[in-house]
Enzyme design. Structure first.
Site, PDB file in Angstrom:
ATOM      1  N   PRO A 106       0.781  -1.242   0.000  1.00  0.00           N
ATOM      2  CA  PRO A 106       0.000   0.000   0.000  1.00  0.00           C
ATOM      3  C   PRO A 106       0.816   1.298   0.000  1.00  0.00           C
ATOM      4  CG  PRO A 106       0.017  -0.922   2.182  1.00  0.00           C
ATOM      5  CD  PRO A 106       0.745  -1.909   1.296  1.00  0.00           C
ATOM      6  N   CYS A 107       1.496   1.571  -1.093  1.00  0.00           N
ATOM      7  CA  CYS A 107       2.257   2.819  -1.190  1.00  0.00           C
ATOM      8  C   CYS A 107       1.336   4.030  -1.206  1.00  0.00           C
ATOM      9  CB  CYS A 107       3.184   2.796  -2.390  1.00  0.00           C
ATOM     10  SG  CYS A 107       2.389   2.492  -3.962  1.00  0.00           S
ATOM     11  N   HIS A 108       0.048   3.815  -1.452  1.00  0.00           N
ATOM     12  CA  HIS A 108      -0.902   4.941  -1.405  1.00  0.00           C
ATOM     13  C   HIS A 108      -1.062   5.481   0.015  1.00  0.00           C
ATOM     14  CE1 HIS A 108      -3.367   1.328  -0.668  1.00  0.00           C
ATOM     15  NE2 HIS A 108      -4.116   2.121   0.083  1.00  0.00           N
TER      16      HIS A 108
END
Length: 154
Positions: free
Chosen positions: A125-127
């Site tokens: 989850p780089c968001h």
């Protein structure tokens, strides 16, 4: 042998790739329209399971993913990607925090570059990584998709 499918997600079309050892890529087609070299468009059990879990995530029914991943990158990139996977659903962290977790406290820029090279969007989850001032910063799917993903998690 690599296999892939296209999943028309609420965030736009995603190409999901697996190599027999795990999921190697989830790419936004708007950024990487070309298919991986030597990959065959073929539905496999790991690809089906990944689509199922992503659909559950987009519907707000899944907060954790448990598909097998096969990530390839430098040792530092892998440390950052592992750090990303520890960010709890619905929470965010800064690039500085990611750098500290990866063992490079002064490496916020390097953590940002590792974030940028994340091969498995959404599941890794780089968001959930934001600027030090709380602002949304770059995302492969675009800032509107980053906002959408963060909104799903609220």
């Amino acid at each position: 042998m690599k296999n892939f499918i296209i999943y028309n997600s609420p965030a736009g079309p995603l190409r999901i790739v697996e190599n027999g050892a795990g999921i190697t890529n989830i790419d936004f087609l708007t950024n990487r329209p070309e298919n991986p070299d030597g990959a065959e468009e073929k539905e496999t059990p790991p690809l089906r399971e990944t689509v199922k879990q992503l659909a559950e995530y987009f519907a707000g029914r899944r907060t954790r993913f448990d598909v097998k991943l096969d990530l390839h990158g430098t040792d530092f990139q892998k440390r950052v990607w592992n750090a990303l996977r520890t960010i709890p659903y619905g929470e965010t962290r800064t690039y500085k925090q990611m750098a500290e977790y990866a063992g490079c406290p002064k490496g916020a820029r390097a953590a940002g570059m590792a974030n940028n090279r994340n091969p498995v969007s959404i599941i890794v989850p780089c968001h959930r990584v934001i600027g030090a001032d709380g602002s949304l910063t770059g995302y492969a799917g675009g800032l509107n998709i980053k906002r959408m993903l963060l909104d799903i998690e609220q």
